[in-house]
Design a protein around this motif. Sequence first.
Motif, mmCIF file in Angstrom:
data_model
loop_
_atom_site.group_PDB
_atom_site.id
_atom_site.type_symbol
_atom_site.label_atom_id
_atom_site.label_comp_id
_atom_site.label_asym_id
_atom_site.label_seq_id
_atom_site.Cartn_x
_atom_site.Cartn_y
_atom_site.Cartn_z
ATOM 1 N N TYR A 120 54.835 36.135 34.738
ATOM 2 C CA TYR A 120 53.560 35.227 35.098
ATOM 3 C C TYR A 120 53.156 34.793 33.885
ATOM 4 C CZ TYR A 120 56.244 35.309 39.729
ATOM 5 O OH TYR A 120 57.399 35.377 40.635
ATOM 6 N N GLN A 173 48.622 33.755 33.645
ATOM 7 C CA GLN A 173 47.799 32.906 34.385
ATOM 8 C C GLN A 173 46.770 31.723 33.663
ATOM 9 O OE1 GLN A 173 45.651 35.404 37.185
ATOM 10 N NE2 GLN A 173 45.190 33.423 38.468
ATOM 11 N N GLN A 207 43.304 28.819 36.927
ATOM 12 C CA GLN A 207 44.298 28.706 37.372
ATOM 13 C C GLN A 207 45.346 29.969 37.585
ATOM 14 O OE1 GLN A 207 44.774 25.112 36.885
ATOM 15 N NE2 GLN A 207 42.979 25.228 35.756
ATOM 16 N N GLY A 208 46.424 28.914 39.524
ATOM 17 C CA GLY A 208 47.183 30.023 39.238
ATOM 18 C C GLY A 208 48.055 30.566 38.232
ATOM 19 N N LEU A 209 48.878 31.209 38.674
ATOM 20 C CA LEU A 209 49.916 31.563 38.240
ATOM 21 C C LEU A 209 51.292 30.921 37.701
ATOM 22 C CD1 LEU A 209 48.771 34.269 39.240
ATOM 23 C CD2 LEU A 209 51.004 35.797 39.156
ATOM 24 N N LEU A 228 50.738 38.148 33.077
ATOM 25 C CA LEU A 228 51.283 39.342 34.790
ATOM 26 C C LEU A 228 52.625 39.785 34.572
ATOM 27 C CD1 LEU A 228 48.736 37.643 36.585
ATOM 28 C CD2 LEU A 228 48.937 39.923 36.196
ATOM 29 N N PHE A 239 53.085 43.343 41.340
ATOM 30 C CA PHE A 239 52.130 42.979 40.551
ATOM 31 C C PHE A 239 51.881 44.634 39.370
ATOM 32 C CE2 PHE A 239 53.233 38.380 39.918
ATOM 33 C CZ PHE A 239 53.283 38.662 41.279
ATOM 34 N N GLY A 240 51.632 44.168 38.161
ATOM 35 C CA GLY A 240 50.453 45.040 37.281
ATOM 36 C C GLY A 240 49.699 44.364 36.831
ATOM 37 N N PRO A 241 48.709 44.862 35.905
ATOM 38 C CA PRO A 241 46.967 43.938 35.812
ATOM 39 C C PRO A 241 46.883 43.550 34.868
ATOM 40 C CG PRO A 241 47.731 46.307 34.868
ATOM 41 C CD PRO A 241 49.244 46.723 35.172
ATOM 42 N N ARG A 272 45.406 40.577 28.809
ATOM 43 C CA ARG A 272 44.927 38.701 28.433
ATOM 44 C C ARG A 272 44.856 39.629 26.850
ATOM 45 N NH1 ARG A 272 43.671 42.053 32.284
ATOM 46 N NH2 ARG A 272 42.592 41.332 34.516
ATOM 47 N N GLY A 277 45.765 41.647 38.817
ATOM 48 C CA GLY A 277 46.760 41.200 39.150
ATOM 49 C C GLY A 277 47.301 41.438 40.818
ATOM 50 N N PRO A 278 47.831 40.042 41.177
ATOM 51 C CA PRO A 278 47.799 39.674 42.530
ATOM 52 C C PRO A 278 48.558 40.975 43.865
ATOM 53 C CG PRO A 278 49.032 38.228 41.187
ATOM 54 C CD PRO A 278 48.458 39.239 40.302
ATOM 55 N N TYR A 314 46.501 33.610 48.371
ATOM 56 C CA TYR A 314 47.881 33.179 48.538
ATOM 57 C C TYR A 314 48.267 33.211 49.535
ATOM 58 C CZ TYR A 314 45.362 32.502 43.640
ATOM 59 O OH TYR A 314 44.548 32.648 42.412
ATOM 60 N N GLY A 323 49.645 28.552 44.417
ATOM 61 C CA GLY A 323 49.442 27.112 44.451
ATOM 62 C C GLY A 323 47.793 27.897 44.270
#
Lengths: 111, 113
Positions: free
Chosen positions: A35, A37, A41-43, A91, A102-104, A107, B43-44, B87, B104
Amino acid sequence: GAGVSQSPSNKVTEKGKDVELRCDPISGHTALYWYRQRLGQGLEFLIYFQGNSAPDKSGLPSDRFSAERTGESVSTLTIQRTQQEDSAVYLCASSYRETQYFGPGTRLLVL
Amino acid sequence: DAKTTQPTSMDCAEGRAANLPCNHSTISGNEYVYWYRQIHSQGPQYIIHGLKNNETNEMASLIITEDRKSSTLILPHATLRDTAVYYCIVRGTILGNTGKLIFGQGTTLQVKP
């Protein structure tokens, strides 16, 4: 146990250079997702690997983006000829059944 | 995938319960409700998910209405470390599908001392 790891944690590059981002999924997880980001913003989904099936590349924003995965292990996301709009957190997530972990993130800053 | 609607932001006093609502009026019968949170610069993090029944784990409880058109995530005793973007995501089973998560804007929960 060990979670999803990503490297590098931070990457600064110049516009036009290629970059490679790495993801090590949780051992035994058959599915792997990338993903993106952008700031605030969102993913956004990029690409999905499931075992030996053909990957779902429907989220890749351009042909400058590509990803590979060897079996059920490491994945690399490559961005060629980077542009400033590629600056974001990238991500990776892996899953065995339904739940993604998820991973960290990496960037990426393109100057 | 069905879309979700969440409030943009919420405040909660430390030690009190945080109740985060989510509307998903177009959810299909085989779609799950997932909750993730993202603490600044991380991360999420998966919190909980459910299909029809209410669910509880060590982090939170998930209450899904009988018609499944809305749900509420409950953090029973919020701490300052629970400050994050939460989320709510609706997703079908990955069988035969990508199973990608569509994020979202989420709800920014600010836990205050």
